[in-house]
Design a protein around this motif. Sequence first.
Motif, PDB file in Angstrom:
ATOM      1  N   HIS A  28       0.841  -1.192   0.000  1.00 17.05           N
ATOM      2  CA  HIS A  28       0.000   0.000   0.000  1.00 17.05           C
ATOM      3  C   HIS A  28       0.878   1.245   0.000  1.00 17.05           C
ATOM      4  CE1 HIS A  28       0.978  -1.046   4.130  1.00 17.05           C
ATOM      5  NE2 HIS A  28       0.715   0.200   4.500  1.00 17.05           N
ATOM      6  N   GLY A  29       0.410   2.279  -0.641  1.00 21.00           N
ATOM      7  CA  GLY A  29       1.189   3.499  -0.728  1.00 21.00           C
ATOM      8  C   GLY A  29       1.192   4.275   0.576  1.00 21.00           C
ATOM      9  N   VAL A  30       2.346   4.743   0.969  1.00 21.80           N
ATOM     10  CA  VAL A  30       2.498   5.595   2.153  1.00 21.80           C
ATOM     11  C   VAL A  30       3.261   6.846   1.741  1.00 21.80           C
ATOM     12  CG1 VAL A  30       3.573   5.823   4.427  1.00 21.80           C
ATOM     13  CG2 VAL A  30       2.477   3.667   3.774  1.00 21.80           C
ATOM     14  N   THR A  31       2.805   7.984   2.205  1.00 19.98           N
ATOM     15  CA  THR A  31       3.487   9.242   1.960  1.00 19.98           C
ATOM     16  C   THR A  31       4.020   9.797   3.269  1.00 19.98           C
ATOM     17  OG1 THR A  31       2.163   9.805   0.022  1.00 19.98           O
ATOM     18  CG2 THR A  31       3.236  11.625   1.169  1.00 19.98           C
ATOM     19  N   ILE A  32       5.308  10.014   3.321  1.00 24.47           N
ATOM     20  CA  ILE A  32       5.941  10.663   4.470  1.00 24.47           C
ATOM     21  C   ILE A  32       5.918  12.161   4.153  1.00 24.47           C
ATOM     22  CG2 ILE A  32       8.005  10.785   5.899  1.00 24.47           C
ATOM     23  CD1 ILE A  32       6.734   8.000   5.885  1.00 24.47           C
ATOM     24  N   PRO A  33       5.029  12.925   4.784  1.00 30.94           N
ATOM     25  CA  PRO A  33       4.782  14.293   4.320  1.00 30.94           C
ATOM     26  C   PRO A  33       5.879  15.294   4.640  1.00 30.94           C
ATOM     27  CG  PRO A  33       3.469  13.828   6.266  1.00 30.94           C
ATOM     28  CD  PRO A  33       4.127  12.547   5.881  1.00 30.94           C
ATOM     29  N   LYS A  34       6.646  15.030   5.680  1.00 33.44           N
ATOM     30  CA  LYS A  34       7.683  15.973   6.093  1.00 33.44           C
ATOM     31  C   LYS A  34       8.976  15.220   6.393  1.00 33.44           C
ATOM     32  CE  LYS A  34       4.451  19.239   8.234  1.00 33.44           C
ATOM     33  NZ  LYS A  34       4.081  19.943   9.490  1.00 33.44           N
ATOM     34  N   PRO A  35      10.112  15.859   6.220  1.00 31.28           N
ATOM     35  CA  PRO A  35      11.369  15.223   6.625  1.00 31.28           C
ATOM     36  C   PRO A  35      11.361  14.933   8.131  1.00 31.28           C
ATOM     37  CG  PRO A  35      11.785  17.184   5.293  1.00 31.28           C
ATOM     38  CD  PRO A  35      10.327  17.206   5.646  1.00 31.28           C
ATOM     39  N   PHE A  36      12.097  13.931   8.513  1.00 31.33           N
ATOM     40  CA  PHE A  36      12.275  13.629   9.934  1.00 31.33           C
ATOM     41  C   PHE A  36      13.710  13.191  10.149  1.00 31.33           C
ATOM     42  CE2 PHE A  36      11.021   9.674   7.915  1.00 31.33           C
ATOM     43  CZ  PHE A  36      11.804   8.699   8.528  1.00 31.33           C
ATOM     44  N   ALA A  37      14.145  13.223  11.381  1.00 32.07           N
ATOM     45  CA  ALA A  37      15.495  12.783  11.708  1.00 32.07           C
ATOM     46  C   ALA A  37      15.431  11.402  12.336  1.00 32.07           C
ATOM     47  CB  ALA A  37      16.167  13.769  12.669  1.00 32.07           C
ATOM     48  N   ALA A  38      16.314  10.528  11.911  1.00 35.82           N
ATOM     49  CA  ALA A  38      16.418   9.185  12.479  1.00 35.82           C
ATOM     50  C   ALA A  38      17.818   8.992  13.037  1.00 35.82           C
ATOM     51  CB  ALA A  38      16.124   8.124  11.418  1.00 35.82           C
ATOM     52  N   GLY A  39      17.917   8.206  14.095  1.00 31.17           N
ATOM     53  CA  GLY A  39      19.232   7.932  14.654  1.00 31.17           C
ATOM     54  C   GLY A  39      20.147   7.313  13.618  1.00 31.17           C
ATOM     55  N   LYS A  40      21.327   7.866  13.482  1.00 25.31           N
ATOM     56  CA  LYS A  40      22.306   7.313  12.545  1.00 25.31           C
ATOM     57  C   LYS A  40      22.644   5.876  12.914  1.00 25.31           C
ATOM     58  CE  LYS A  40      26.813   8.576  10.543  1.00 25.31           C
ATOM     59  NZ  LYS A  40      27.901   9.610  10.576  1.00 25.31           N
ATOM     60  N   PHE A  41      22.629   5.616  14.224  1.00 24.73           N
ATOM     61  CA  PHE A  41      22.927   4.293  14.765  1.00 24.73           C
ATOM     62  C   PHE A  41      21.816   3.866  15.721  1.00 24.73           C
ATOM     63  CE2 PHE A  41      27.063   6.622  14.522  1.00 24.73           C
ATOM     64  CZ  PHE A  41      27.592   5.961  13.428  1.00 24.73           C
ATOM     65  N   GLU A  42      21.785   2.581  16.030  1.00 26.73           N
ATOM     66  CA  GLU A  42      20.941   2.107  17.113  1.00 26.73           C
ATOM     67  C   GLU A  42      21.449   2.691  18.427  1.00 26.73           C
ATOM     68  OE1 GLU A  42      20.022  -2.192  14.937  1.00 26.73           O
ATOM     69  OE2 GLU A  42      21.880  -1.872  16.067  1.00 26.73           O
TER      70      GLU A  42
END
Length: 227
Positions: A28-42
């Motif tokens: 199913h299609g998902v749209t991430i509407p805005k940028p977000f920050a994710a941890g570079k590492f666990e």
Amino acid sequence: MVGTPSGSFPMGSPPGEEQRNGDEGPVHGVTIPKPFAAGKFEVTFAEWDACVSAGGCSHRPGDTGWGRGRRPVINVSWDDIQSYVQWLSGKTGKNYRLLSESEWEYAARAGTGTKWSCGNKEGCLESVAWYAGNGGEKTHPVGEKGANGFGLYDMHGNVWEWVEDCKMKYGSTPADGSAATIPDACNRVYRGSSWYGDSRVLRAANRHENAPDFRNFNLGFRVARTL
């Protein structure tokens, strides 16, 4: 933290994908509407232990004798993690959280549509993942394998990563990148597999779940932040 761009992608695995599980579809299609920050590492033991030392986290997880420091923290539950993100948010003045399940898959795929971010041939995992084929039955310090196209490390393997969502069928999950939650108690999702898993469960679409108080020696997490 690594900035992850907005965008759209087909979430889940197609019916013809080898070793596909039934709960990975329909695509199913998902749209991430805005940028977000994710941890570079666990999140590492060093980072978790800092929370314990500061009084923000009450649970001090064991390391199974493998060591702490830059190894990903393990033996932490979804419930435990709520204390960590609250402490980190208060310490930094920024709103940290877990990734939603769709954000996680979007970040893991990093613009690809293949089984793993590195391709469809299992041999490619050697360059990006610690798993049953090379992990030596233990965790490894974060960032020792190559990053994916978004600059994120260990999205496949090393440790499973809790996400925010309740485990739900895809027919009732949000298409806007937000987490699927319900008012009642629910099992929570984790993604990415670990040093313990074979290539099948390292696929970007693979899903797993457990009770929010569940802890295990191959289960950790990664943080996110809305930009």
